[in-house]
Design an enzyme around this catalytic site. Sequence first.
Site, short mmCIF file in Angstrom:
data_model
loop_
_atom_site.label_atom_id
_atom_site.label_comp_id
_atom_site.label_asym_id
_atom_site.label_seq_id
_atom_site.Cartn_x
_atom_site.Cartn_y
_atom_site.Cartn_z
N PRO A 376 0.83 -1.22 0.00
CG PRO A 376 0.01 -1.04 2.16
CD PRO A 376 0.70 -1.99 1.25
N PRO A 377 0.27 2.40 -0.31
CG PRO A 377 -1.04 3.92 -1.49
CD PRO A 377 -1.11 2.61 -0.77
N GLY A 378 2.69 4.65 1.14
CA GLY A 378 3.19 5.18 2.39
C GLY A 378 3.94 4.22 3.28
CB VAL A 379 4.43 0.60 3.41
CG1 VAL A 379 2.98 0.50 3.84
CG2 VAL A 379 4.59 0.18 1.96
CB THR A 382 9.77 5.46 -3.23
OG1 THR A 382 8.62 5.14 -4.01
CG2 THR A 382 10.72 6.32 -4.04
CB SER A 742 -11.90 -13.81 2.34
OG SER A 742 -10.98 -14.45 1.49
#
Length: 785
Positions: A376-379, A382, A742
Amino acid sequence: MASGSAIQIPSRLPLLLTHEGVLLPGSTMRSSVDSPRNMQLVRSRLLKGTSLKSTIIGVIPNTSDPASDGDELPSLHRIGTAALAVQVVGSNWPKPHYTLLITGLCRFQILQLLKEKPYPVAEVEQLDRLEQFTNQTKSEEELGELSEQFYKYAVQLVEMLDMSVPAVAKLRRLLDNLPREALPDVLTSIIRTSNQEKLQILDAVSLEERFKKTIPLLVRQIEGLKLLQKTRKRKQDDDKRVVAIRPIRRINHVPGTAEDEEEDEDHDDIVMLEKKIKTSSMPEQALKVCVKEIKRLKKMPQSMPEYALTRNYLELMVELPWNKSTKDRLDIRAARILLDNDHYAMEKLKKRVLEYLAVRQLKNNLKGPILCFVGPPGVGKTSVGRSVAKTLGREFHRIALGGVCDQSDIRGHRRTYVGSMPGRIINGLKTVGVNNPVFLLDEVDKLGKSLQGDPAAALLEVLDPEQNHSFTDHYLNVAFDLSQVLFIATANTTATIPPALLDRMEVIQVPGYTQEEKIEIAHRHLIPKQLEQHGLTPQQIQIPQVTTLDIITRYTREAGVRSLDRKFGAICRAVAVKVAEGHHKETKPDRSEVTEEDCREHVAEDAKTESISDAPDLALPPEMPILIDFHALKDILGPPMYEMEVSERLNQPGVAIGLAWTPLGGEIMFVEASQMDGEGQLTLTGQLGDVMKESAHLAISWLRSNAKKYQLTNASGSFDLLDNTDIHLHFPAGAVTKDGPSAGVTIVTCLASLFSGRLVRSDVAMTGEITLRGLVLPVSLIWKS
């Protein structure tokens, strides 16, 4: 030369006799080698040597007639220069010869000639005591006014040149950074001097004698520049640039060659470009293409549009790092420490990087892996790529692929088009200047597709270890080796990545952070970064871990830490206003809203504050830290965004918590159930897909078949759960589409809670598909869009 104290030349040196100039310590020159003795030295010593010492040779200026170079060894000059062979280039045109790029290290004196054939070798004594350069202050005091006089003339000479030229600006910085003892040799090799004058400087072993002989040369050059400026007033700007460039170019030319000052500037640039092509280390195929293009360029008039295109192409070919690379740092312990300091958690990812380093220690020619960080973003995907480059000691280059829909961005344009340019891969290699950087292909899952082609298909060759050793950019039209490049791709999901491209990458999942990990990341990285960006210090603001936990649970709900970082930024801005206004008190809530318990907690502190304020003559500490507590958070960030507790929603039977997957990392999902009198119907609401509806029917069937076993009854007390009873299942939020198998175990738990009257634990969320026999299968996905 600052590290010259560690240089000790060997006591025996092979001698290179050069007719083309005098090499001084600290300068660099190219020397053409075509005599039998010198060529044998290059073949035996430089081309076959494996150690650094094998590249150190003795350069002796040959003052005899070059045509008389026969079997007899000419008389050798007593003083020479120990040099490091930086580059060796061979050619068979017009006759076999080598071109050496050599850099002078220090002077030496020949003590005894040990042998003459196949090349001369002599026992030498090092004359320049390089260790004295480490004590520059002592040398300046001993030389006194002579050193200062030389430095003033050198500064005056450089400042008469055009400082806008990068080479002149670099020379000006060298005057301040180099030790004074090294300046006479460096400046003598740059200014216009004859070989005989350079020979006199070489023979000047004493520093005092060297300064005395160099100062007249500087004065003569200064006077010549003054005269040149007076006679060329009409073309002062153009001539000043020429005067600035030509002395610096002499560093890269063979000393002693005559240059035609009336030569056209563009033609001179083409000659320089041709020399760069011949001395470059590009492969044979690329060299043939460049030689062909430079011949065409010479025949073209400058007014042709193709002239600029061809020249830009040749300049790019020369600038590309065909064989230039950085050496990897293979210290695994240091790499582990560096990764741990830069990033908290991410153990799987760190383990993969250390595995690559370990294999590199055992196998030097290992091809670069193709890694894909999915999360996910922000982990920190980059930033991890940047840390990997830092750990390996490699150059780093980021290529943003989000929204790219033209294959020319990857492969480049063909040179037949106007405004053509290379692709991002080749342009990135030109930017970093080495052929083994770390390339970060950011947002590879957001590539587009258009009439201009599919960039994802163009990446197949780039990211295939079996093919990228001969990657062909449309602009270059020659193969370039990408096998040593470490490619790291990032993506939020693999669902939108084409299967063929995904098959070429090693996928490493980067999960979201837990609350405990976020607290550690905040206090190790985020808070210090925000304090530095806002000009605050820990003595001005304090954010306890309890406050950090409140921000995480009540003001953010994300897998990464980007929103958390922005919240800290908002807090720092608010504190910066207080500090700028001179208010150095703890942030306190509005007294009208404080409860009796809050008053008791702060009474002691208020008493201290009032007692201090009653005594205006007492000096307060310069900066009282502002403590950020929950009341300060409400003042700065507003009311909590996620105030409702999970336990409040699970205070009655028939409610359970499931886990849902989203491209942003996932979230919890409530499932609510109720029963009422009816005809045994099952109602499902909440924008559910067919798979999730089937899971609900599966759950009610399993519960009905096991009702007696688990003592489950409906409102009328019957074990037939649908007997005169309707069941309604709802999945908030109703506007969000949901699907996936699930949710089965969550639906079973919710209905079991409804029929048994027991509450579901509020600290447990669940996911997993359930079978008709009651087995919970491995986790799949609940999609929310």
